[in-house]
Design a protein around this motif. Structure first.
Motif, PDB file in Angstrom:
ATOM      1  N   ILE A  44      51.593  72.535  13.146  1.00  0.00           N
ATOM      2  CA  ILE A  44      51.133  71.961  14.378  1.00  0.00           C
ATOM      3  C   ILE A  44      49.659  72.157  14.531  1.00  0.00           C
ATOM      4  O   ILE A  44      49.006  72.794  13.747  1.00  0.00           O
ATOM      5  N   GLN A  45      49.161  71.655  15.588  1.00  0.00           N
ATOM      6  CA  GLN A  45      47.814  71.864  15.985  1.00  0.00           C
ATOM      7  C   GLN A  45      47.793  72.576  17.300  1.00  0.00           C
ATOM      8  O   GLN A  45      48.784  72.735  17.942  1.00  0.00           O
ATOM      9  N   LYS A  46      46.663  72.969  17.650  1.00  0.00           N
ATOM     10  CA  LYS A  46      46.429  73.559  18.939  1.00  0.00           C
ATOM     11  C   LYS A  46      45.068  74.174  18.859  1.00  0.00           C
ATOM     12  O   LYS A  46      44.979  75.325  18.568  1.00  0.00           O
ATOM     13  N   THR A  47      44.057  73.402  19.052  1.00  0.00           N
ATOM     14  CA  THR A  47      42.751  73.905  18.732  1.00  0.00           C
ATOM     15  C   THR A  47      41.786  73.888  19.878  1.00  0.00           C
ATOM     16  O   THR A  47      42.056  73.360  20.903  1.00  0.00           O
ATOM     17  N   SER A  48      40.674  74.396  19.608  1.00  0.00           N
ATOM     18  CA  SER A  48      39.605  74.470  20.549  1.00  0.00           C
ATOM     19  C   SER A  48      38.758  75.554  20.002  1.00  0.00           C
ATOM     20  O   SER A  48      39.216  76.665  19.954  1.00  0.00           O
ATOM     21  N   ILE A  49      37.569  75.244  19.531  1.00  0.00           N
ATOM     22  CA  ILE A  49      36.837  76.248  18.810  1.00  0.00           C
ATOM     23  C   ILE A  49      35.427  76.445  19.315  1.00  0.00           C
ATOM     24  O   ILE A  49      34.865  75.595  19.883  1.00  0.00           O
ATOM     25  N   GLN A  50      34.899  77.610  19.088  1.00  0.00           N
ATOM     26  CA  GLN A  50      33.587  77.970  19.553  1.00  0.00           C
ATOM     27  C   GLN A  50      32.839  78.697  18.459  1.00  0.00           C
ATOM     28  O   GLN A  50      33.361  78.982  17.443  1.00  0.00           O
ATOM     29  N   LEU A 169      42.147  77.571  16.182  1.00  0.00           N
ATOM     30  CA  LEU A 169      41.496  77.885  14.914  1.00  0.00           C
ATOM     31  C   LEU A 169      42.444  78.573  13.953  1.00  0.00           C
ATOM     32  O   LEU A 169      42.495  78.264  12.763  1.00  0.00           O
ATOM     33  N   LEU A 170      43.199  79.522  14.481  1.00  0.00           N
ATOM     34  CA  LEU A 170      44.145  80.257  13.653  1.00  0.00           C
ATOM     35  C   LEU A 170      45.175  79.321  13.032  1.00  0.00           C
ATOM     36  O   LEU A 170      45.471  79.394  11.833  1.00  0.00           O
ATOM     37  N   ILE A 171      45.713  78.417  13.842  1.00  0.00           N
ATOM     38  CA  ILE A 171      46.749  77.497  13.360  1.00  0.00           C
ATOM     39  C   ILE A 171      46.200  76.558  12.290  1.00  0.00           C
ATOM     40  O   ILE A 171      46.792  76.385  11.220  1.00  0.00           O
ATOM     41  N   LEU A 172      45.054  75.959  12.565  1.00  0.00           N
ATOM     42  CA  LEU A 172      44.500  75.003  11.605  1.00  0.00           C
ATOM     43  C   LEU A 172      43.957  75.687  10.360  1.00  0.00           C
ATOM     44  O   LEU A 172      44.042  75.139   9.261  1.00  0.00           O
ATOM     45  N   ALA A 173      43.402  76.878  10.526  1.00  0.00           N
ATOM     46  CA  ALA A 173      42.892  77.608   9.361  1.00  0.00           C
ATOM     47  C   ALA A 173      44.038  78.016   8.436  1.00  0.00           C
ATOM     48  O   ALA A 173      43.900  77.991   7.210  1.00  0.00           O
ATOM     49  N   ARG A 174      45.178  78.354   9.018  1.00  0.00           N
ATOM     50  CA  ARG A 174      46.341  78.647   8.169  1.00  0.00           C
ATOM     51  C   ARG A 174      46.870  77.379   7.520  1.00  0.00           C
ATOM     52  O   ARG A 174      47.241  77.363   6.349  1.00  0.00           O
ATOM     53  N   ASN A 179      40.152  80.604   4.541  1.00  0.00           N
ATOM     54  CA  ASN A 179      40.277  82.055   4.660  1.00  0.00           C
ATOM     55  C   ASN A 179      39.216  82.712   5.525  1.00  0.00           C
ATOM     56  O   ASN A 179      39.491  83.682   6.229  1.00  0.00           O
ATOM     57  N   PHE A 180      37.991  82.210   5.483  1.00  0.00           N
ATOM     58  CA  PHE A 180      36.953  82.890   6.256  1.00  0.00           C
ATOM     59  C   PHE A 180      37.194  82.732   7.763  1.00  0.00           C
ATOM     60  O   PHE A 180      36.884  83.637   8.546  1.00  0.00           O
ATOM     61  N   ILE A 181      37.783  81.617   8.177  1.00  0.00           N
ATOM     62  CA  ILE A 181      38.121  81.457   9.588  1.00  0.00           C
ATOM     63  C   ILE A 181      39.338  82.318   9.937  1.00  0.00           C
ATOM     64  O   ILE A 181      39.388  82.933  11.004  1.00  0.00           O
ATOM     65  N   LEU A 182      40.313  82.388   9.054  1.00  0.00           N
ATOM     66  CA  LEU A 182      41.470  83.250   9.287  1.00  0.00           C
ATOM     67  C   LEU A 182      41.053  84.701   9.485  1.00  0.00           C
ATOM     68  O   LEU A 182      41.545  85.394  10.381  1.00  0.00           O
ATOM     69  N   THR A 183      40.128  85.164   8.658  1.00  0.00           N
ATOM     70  CA  THR A 183      39.662  86.549   8.754  1.00  0.00           C
ATOM     71  C   THR A 183      39.006  86.819  10.098  1.00  0.00           C
ATOM     72  O   THR A 183      39.252  87.838  10.742  1.00  0.00           O
TER      73      THR A 183
END
Length: 294
Positions: A44-50, A169-174, A179-183
């Motif tokens: 899924i998605q669910k984003t919003s990033i800063q 961010l977590l959902i889309l990065a996975r 990996n750098f966003i997941l970290t």
């Protein structure tokens, strides 16, 4: 981590539909969250990033610089977010030098660079090796979410992880194995949950959480987010993050869980683990109460 199956159309645009992608260790998530199958996983998605700077992350100091805290003035933050989004739209909504791929999300075209995507995402890297394409349609992601994610991949944009965008961010990065966003998301979440405490009831009997800045919010308002975080880390086999989240989830009462759509949509094994740790929490609390009484 993920599974990708594609459908290629036969038109001149050589357009592919990016829906799923393969990898041994994954889970299924639809628009509302999880539903699993053995070897095919939806996301899924669910984003919003800063803002958190996109450069390579190799040290804890680099990660810490990407984390913002809740004491930022909200008006200034909102203005910055709007400015960032406007600049990003100007860049991604039109052809620019070296752009060689169009991402189609909810009918909106994003002009991007294969080299940028493949350098940060294992999913795109493998996909570009197998397919000679110039456009991809990505499903289960909103155009707003995509533009937020893309800002983290291009160094000219200033980005910061915040509570408002970390979940997406977590959902889309996975999903795309960035990996750098997941970290960075992991560091933010662990720091965030370490800084709030439960206030079990107010004068009206409502369960509350007190945040680091003293603001109190209802448990029900954050329970869905905690469930999503737990789900994502569970499928990443991140034991430490899961343990920390389970400690917080164990203090939520059954009424909160029953009213949470996200919790009810979790796989049974995830719900079982949450209730298992809650049972231990209740047993410990009861033992403590008896000891105090004696």
């Amino acid at each position: 981590m993920t599974s990708i199956s594609t459908t290629t159309t036969s038109n001149n645009n050589n357009k592919a539909l990016l829906t799923k992608y393969p990898k041994a260790n994954a889970s299924v998530i639809n628009n509302d969250y999880l539903k699993s199958s053995t070897d095919q996983k939806n996301f899924i998605q669910k984003t919003s990033i800063q803002p958190f700077k996109r450069h390579k992350i190799s040290h804890t100091d680099s990660i810490n610089k990407m984390i913002t805290t809740t004491n930022i003035d909200m008006d200034i933050q909102m203005t910055q977010e709007n400015n960032n989004k406007h600049l990003a739209e100007e860049f991604f909504f039109q052809l620019h030098p070296f752009s060689d791929l169009i991402l189609i999300v909810e009918g909106q075209e994003f002009y991007v660079d294969k080299s940028v995507l493949s350098s940060v995402s294992k999913v795109f890297q493998l996909y570009f090796q197998e397919e000679n394409i110039n456009s991809i349609e990505i499903v289960d992601v909103s155009s707003n979410d995509m533009i937020e994610l893309l800002q983290f991949l291009y160094p000219q944009f200033q980005c910061t992880i915040t509570y408002q965008n970390v979940t997406g961010l977590l959902i889309l990065a996975r999903r795309f194995e960035i990996n750098f966003i997941l970290t960075a998301c992991r560091a933010f979440i662990l720091l965030y949950i370490s800084k709030f405490n439960y206030v079990h009831t107010d004068s009206n009997g409502i369960n509350l959480i007190e945040q680091e800045n003293g603001l109190r919010i209802t448990i029900s308002s954050i329970l869905d987010i905690l469930c999503i975080w737990y789900r994502e880390f569970y499928y990443m086999n991140d034991q430490l993050a899961c343990e920390n989240l389970l400690k917080k989830l164990s203090q939520c009462n059954i009424i909160n869980f029953n009213s949470s759509k996200i919790f009810n949509d979790l796989e049974e094994q995830l719900k079982y683990k949450i209730f298992q740790i809650r049972a231990k929490y209740l047993e410990t609390s009861r033992t403590s109460t008896i000891s105090d009484a004696n």
